[in-house]
Scaffold this motif. Structure first.
Motif, PDB file in Angstrom:
ATOM      1  N   ILE A 296     -23.393   2.507 -49.680  1.00  0.00           N
ATOM      2  CA  ILE A 296     -23.474   1.675 -48.352  1.00  0.00           C
ATOM      3  C   ILE A 296     -22.862   0.183 -48.489  1.00  0.00           C
ATOM      4  O   ILE A 296     -23.431  -0.482 -48.983  1.00  0.00           O
ATOM      5  CB  ILE A 296     -24.990   1.871 -48.133  1.00  0.00           C
ATOM      6  N   VAL A 297     -22.120   0.195 -47.541  1.00  0.00           N
ATOM      7  CA  VAL A 297     -21.252  -1.026 -47.691  1.00  0.00           C
ATOM      8  C   VAL A 297     -21.672  -1.878 -46.477  1.00  0.00           C
ATOM      9  O   VAL A 297     -21.436  -1.504 -45.011  1.00  0.00           O
ATOM     10  CB  VAL A 297     -19.719  -0.708 -47.615  1.00  0.00           C
ATOM     11  N   LEU A 298     -22.391  -2.771 -46.201  1.00  0.00           N
ATOM     12  CA  LEU A 298     -22.485  -3.836 -45.462  1.00  0.00           C
ATOM     13  C   LEU A 298     -21.792  -4.848 -45.020  1.00  0.00           C
ATOM     14  O   LEU A 298     -21.430  -5.683 -45.867  1.00  0.00           O
ATOM     15  CB  LEU A 298     -23.928  -4.522 -45.752  1.00  0.00           C
ATOM     16  N   ALA A 299     -20.850  -4.556 -44.071  1.00  0.00           N
ATOM     17  CA  ALA A 299     -19.567  -5.282 -43.942  1.00  0.00           C
ATOM     18  C   ALA A 299     -19.508  -6.042 -42.589  1.00  0.00           C
ATOM     19  O   ALA A 299     -18.777  -5.573 -41.578  1.00  0.00           O
ATOM     20  CB  ALA A 299     -18.345  -4.493 -43.912  1.00  0.00           C
ATOM     21  N   PRO A 300     -20.340  -7.159 -42.471  1.00  0.00           N
ATOM     22  CA  PRO A 300     -20.329  -7.880 -41.128  1.00  0.00           C
ATOM     23  C   PRO A 300     -18.979  -8.340 -40.679  1.00  0.00           C
ATOM     24  O   PRO A 300     -18.592  -8.480 -39.380  1.00  0.00           O
ATOM     25  CB  PRO A 300     -21.377  -9.026 -41.290  1.00  0.00           C
ATOM     26  N   GLY A 301     -18.195  -8.789 -41.349  1.00  0.00           N
ATOM     27  CA  GLY A 301     -16.872  -9.324 -41.125  1.00  0.00           C
ATOM     28  C   GLY A 301     -15.610  -8.471 -40.870  1.00  0.00           C
ATOM     29  O   GLY A 301     -14.532  -8.778 -40.537  1.00  0.00           O
TER      30      GLY A 301
END
Length: 421
Positions: A296-301
């Motif tokens: 799971i990749v949390l990628a806000p940018g």
């Protein structure tokens, strides 16, 4: 020659010691009239190379005439990024590397050597290309600054990669990346001696050995004492890089006794705005994730796929498919044949169907994410469940579920012991 060899897994080099070491080394090199510095760009903000560049500027003053960030195929640095990474250095000293136009070919490695280095994986001539400033700038010292850390293309980053890739040209970068991908990144990552490194070492020995290049290389890791510089190695040959690589393996390589079934990776929005960079979350963890597991990749940018508009379009066209499919696309499509770096990137971004990749972007849509082959999940929902502010690097239990959390994939390499063997 090795000028400086400092560091250990328990070391934490501070600013005063770093400055003193840099100044003493520059004293040993003797008077210089025109100096070029080649640091990494903002994607290596944590390398401490910005700090070292500050000391170089303080030492040389107006004799440091040019600073050329090793962009490779990345976007140029913004004024805000320069100000944050290189505070106090005039922005007028910075040059932008254009990997499509600002390069010269300094020599060609014959295909027979490329075939030998890659153990038959590829068979083509490779052009050694660098920014024309290096060849035409009239410098009596070129300082290449960078961080040695596990890398998917070349095994361990920095050293002459900073020169031939960081200031390289389209053909040289694309073909070198494809050498590594075709050979197999799981056979490369974490190793100092690799097919791509042999390629660059050949070029250093035969085409640029007359250039006055000195390498300042850092080793940085995240530990219980926070982000620390564990080592500094300065020299002008392979020994310097080799010693830095040994320390990096000790502090950046996480060898696990059991596989990860669920991994959560956080991508700092200032550092990771594309999957071109953010896919470190995939290839730095793939040797540790269990079959049937989930990343799971949390990628806000995250707002794009490629760092270059043409590369972005190709990633959207072909997607992160399995390696055999990528190789077939290369055989059948001229656009990928002319962009082998993108083909390599597509290979780096697949799990080969072994585990699920769930991307949680801040700016891309579900349709965009799913169109390139990833699963999509809402960033806010997943961040509420797996809150980076509440997690610590390593094993965590979240609502009864065991996960492995990584706050910055660029700082390490993770592998299950049995798979790495």
């Amino acid at each position: 020659m090795l000028y400086v060899e400092k560091g250990s897994p328990a070391c934490a080099l501070g600013g005063d010691e770093l400055k003193k070491t840099v100044f003493e080394t520059l004293d040993r090199l003797g008077p210089k009239r025109k100096v070029l510095a080649i640091p990494p760009d903002f994607t290596r903000y944590h390398s401490r190379a910005g700090e070292l560049t500050q000391y170089v500027y303080e030492y040389y003053g107006n004799r440091l005439t040019d600073i050329l960030p090793a962009l490779g195929t990345h976007f140029p640095m913004t004024d805000a990024e320069i100000a944050k990474m290189f505070p106090g250095i005039p922005h007028t000293l910075f040059r932008v590397h254009n990997w499509r136009e600002d390069v010269v070919t300094v020599g060609t490695v014959p295909g027979r050597y490329v075939r030998e280095f890659s153990e038959g994986a590829v068979d083509y001539d490779w052009p050694a290309q660098v920014n024309r400033l290096l060849m035409e700038g009239g410098y009596d010292l070129i300082l290449s600054l960078g961080q040695v850390v596990p890398h998917e293309v070349i095994g361990m980053a920095s050293y002459n990669k900073n020169i031939f890739v960081g200031t390289g040209g389209a053909e040289g970068i694309n073909k070198s990346h494809f050498v590594g991908a075709a050979y197999g990144m799981e056979r490369i990552m974490g190793r100092a001696e690799t097919p791509v490194r042999r390629l660059l070492n050949y070029a250093s020995a035969h085409f640029t050995n007359h250039l006055p290049i000195v390498y300042l290389q850092t080793v940085v890791s995240q530990g219980e004492d926070g982000l620390q510089m564990r080592g500094l190695f300065i020299g002008d040959d392979f020994e310097c890089f080799e010693k830095a690589s040994r320390l990096s393996l000790e502090v950046n390589f996480r060898m696990l006794d059991r596989e990860m079934k669920k991994v959560v990776v956080y991508l700092d929005p200032e550092e990771f705005r594309s999957t071109w960079l953010g896919n470190k979350s995939i290839y730095r963890t793939r040797m540790a994730i269990a079959d049937g597991g989930e990343l799971i990749v949390l990628a806000p940018g995250l707002r794009q796929f490629g760092e270059d508009p043409e590369n972005d379009a190709l990633i959207r066209k072909y997607g992160y498919v399995h390696t055999p499919q990528v190789l077939q696309y290369v055989r059948e499509n001229e656009d990928l044949q002319n962009a082998l770096g993108v083909a390599a990137h597509l290979i780096h971004g697949t799990s080969e169907g072994r585990f699920r990749i769930t991307c949680c972007p801040g700016h891309l849509t579900r349709q965009e994410i799913e169109s390139v082959g990833f699963n999509y999940a809402d960033l806010h929902e997943m961040t509420a469940r797996y809150n980076p502010a509440e997690l610590t690097d390593g094993w965590n239990t979240v609502r009864g579920e065991e996960i492995y959390y990584i706050s910055n994939p660029a700082l390490g390499l993770w592998a299950y012991r049995e798979r790495f063997k």
